[in-house]
Design an enzyme around this catalytic site. Structure first.
Site, PDB file in Angstrom:
ATOM      1  N   SER A   1       0.818  -1.217   0.000  1.00 37.00           N
ATOM      2  CA  SER A   1       0.000   0.000   0.000  1.00 37.00           C
ATOM      3  C   SER A   1       0.850   1.265   0.000  1.00 37.00           C
ATOM      4  O   SER A   1       2.020   1.253   0.395  1.00 37.00           O
ATOM      5  CB  SER A   1      -0.909   0.026   1.228  1.00 37.00           C
ATOM      6  OG  SER A   1      -1.702  -1.130   1.278  1.00 37.00           O
TER       7      SER A   1
HETATM    8  N1  SAH Z   1       0.055  -5.530   4.104  1.00 34.77           N
HETATM    9  C1  SAH Z   1       0.762  -5.783   2.861  1.00 34.77           C
HETATM   10  C2  SAH Z   1      -0.049  -5.462   1.640  1.00 34.77           C
HETATM   11  C3  SAH Z   1      -0.942  -6.534   1.343  1.00 34.77           C
HETATM   12  S1  SAH Z   1      -1.779  -6.601  -0.199  1.00 34.77           S
HETATM   13  C4  SAH Z   1       2.097  -5.069   2.807  1.00 34.77           C
HETATM   14  O1  SAH Z   1       2.421  -4.308   3.708  1.00 34.77           O
HETATM   15  O2  SAH Z   1       2.819  -5.318   1.853  1.00 34.77           O
HETATM   16  C5  SAH Z   1      -3.051  -7.720   0.357  1.00 34.77           C
HETATM   17  C6  SAH Z   1      -2.594  -9.131   0.620  1.00 34.77           C
HETATM   18  O3  SAH Z   1      -3.705  -9.832   1.151  1.00 34.77           O
HETATM   19  C7  SAH Z   1      -2.165  -9.892  -0.627  1.00 34.77           C
HETATM   20  O4  SAH Z   1      -0.880 -10.377  -0.449  1.00 34.77           O
HETATM   21  C8  SAH Z   1      -3.189 -11.024  -0.721  1.00 34.77           C
HETATM   22  O5  SAH Z   1      -2.654 -12.241  -1.211  1.00 34.77           O
HETATM   23  C9  SAH Z   1      -3.632 -11.175   0.719  1.00 34.77           C
HETATM   24  N2  SAH Z   1      -4.917 -11.820   0.957  1.00 34.77           N
HETATM   25  C10 SAH Z   1      -6.068 -11.739   0.241  1.00 34.77           C
HETATM   26  N3  SAH Z   1      -7.033 -12.496   0.803  1.00 34.77           N
HETATM   27  C11 SAH Z   1      -6.481 -13.075   1.912  1.00 34.77           C
HETATM   28  C12 SAH Z   1      -6.962 -13.971   2.917  1.00 34.77           C
HETATM   29  N4  SAH Z   1      -8.203 -14.451   2.931  1.00 34.77           N
HETATM   30  N5  SAH Z   1      -6.119 -14.347   3.898  1.00 34.77           N
HETATM   31  C13 SAH Z   1      -4.833 -13.882   3.933  1.00 34.77           C
HETATM   32  N6  SAH Z   1      -4.329 -13.045   3.007  1.00 34.77           N
HETATM   33  C14 SAH Z   1      -5.140 -12.641   2.012  1.00 34.77           C
END
Ligand code: SAH
Length: 216
Positions: free
Chosen positions: A64
């Protein structure tokens, strides 16, 4: 790029992107001045790691924008000593920002490849208080519950009930809720037997995919 220039860019990010937009919690600002965001992005994005936008991290996912990471962290109202659950580990950057303040962080990622990469980055940078769990975060992570705060860094169609259940009374849940294309950043405070909901601002996150999220 030299460590000195990177540290300069990091301070500029705080002074130009976070403080003018109202991020004022000194603990959060100190975290942003410290955590090496450039180590959480792929090598071809190092030069733009401190810019004012999200970046791709592989598998169609993104790290993000710094401001959004800061805003969500501030809404967790960390004072130090908390146990926090993150859903959507991605690169591990958000978990590292929280780990600078809280005493332990559990972060769940559904894509195994990203979870492995995230775990090795966090280890390389030196975080010992973050546990990366591979699995469906719409179910939370019961093993280490209850949590002082829960943060979801992907967009949900609704608030998964497991996350409310795994929150302590007085705890905060920060979660983007809406459609697959745009959401409202929502903060839910768990009270004795009820919850209090506030809506912060519009936002755009990749979808939360799982049993109690989007099906695809
Ligand atoms: N917090 C992260 C950004 C994450 S982007 C950072 O600092 O880089 C969102 C992430 O959520 C992605 O990697 C995606 O694979 C994950 N995601 C989506 N659905 C999910 C679920 N049900 N459980 C765990 N992760 C999930």
């Amino acid at each position: 790029m030299q460590e000195e220039s990177l540290s300069l860019l990091r301070n500029c990010m705080v002074e130009e992107q976070l403080i003018p937009r109202g991020i004022s919690d000194e603990r959060v600002l100190a975290s942003f001045r410290k955590v090496p965001r450039h180590l959480f992005v792929s090598p071809e994005h190092i030069d733009s790691a401190y810019n004012d936008h999200p970046l791709p991290i592989g598998n169609g996912q993104t790290i993000s924008q710094p401001y959004m990471v800061a805003l969500m962290t501030e809404r967790l109202e960390l004072k130090g000593g908390e146990k926090i659950l993150e859903i959507g580990a991605g690169s591990g950057y958000q978990a590292a920002i929280i780990a600078e303040i809280a005493s332990s962080v559990y972060t769940v990622e559904r894509i195994e490849l990203l979870a492995k990469k995230c775990e090795s980055t966090l280890k390389q940078v030196g975080y010992k208080n973050v546990d990366v769990v591979t699995g469906d975060g719409t179910l939370g992570y019961k093993t280490a519950s209850p949590y002082d705060g829960i943060i979801v860094t992907c967009g949900a169609p609704g608030v998964p009930s497991s996350l409310i259940e795994q929150l302590k009374v007085g705890g905060r849940l920060v979660i983007p809720v809406g459609s697959q294309f745009s959401q409202v950043l929502t903060v839910i405070r768990k009270k004795d037997g009820t919850v209090e909901t506030s809506q912060i601002c519009g936002c755009v996150f990749v979808p939360l995919i799982g049993k109690d999220g989007w099906k695809r």
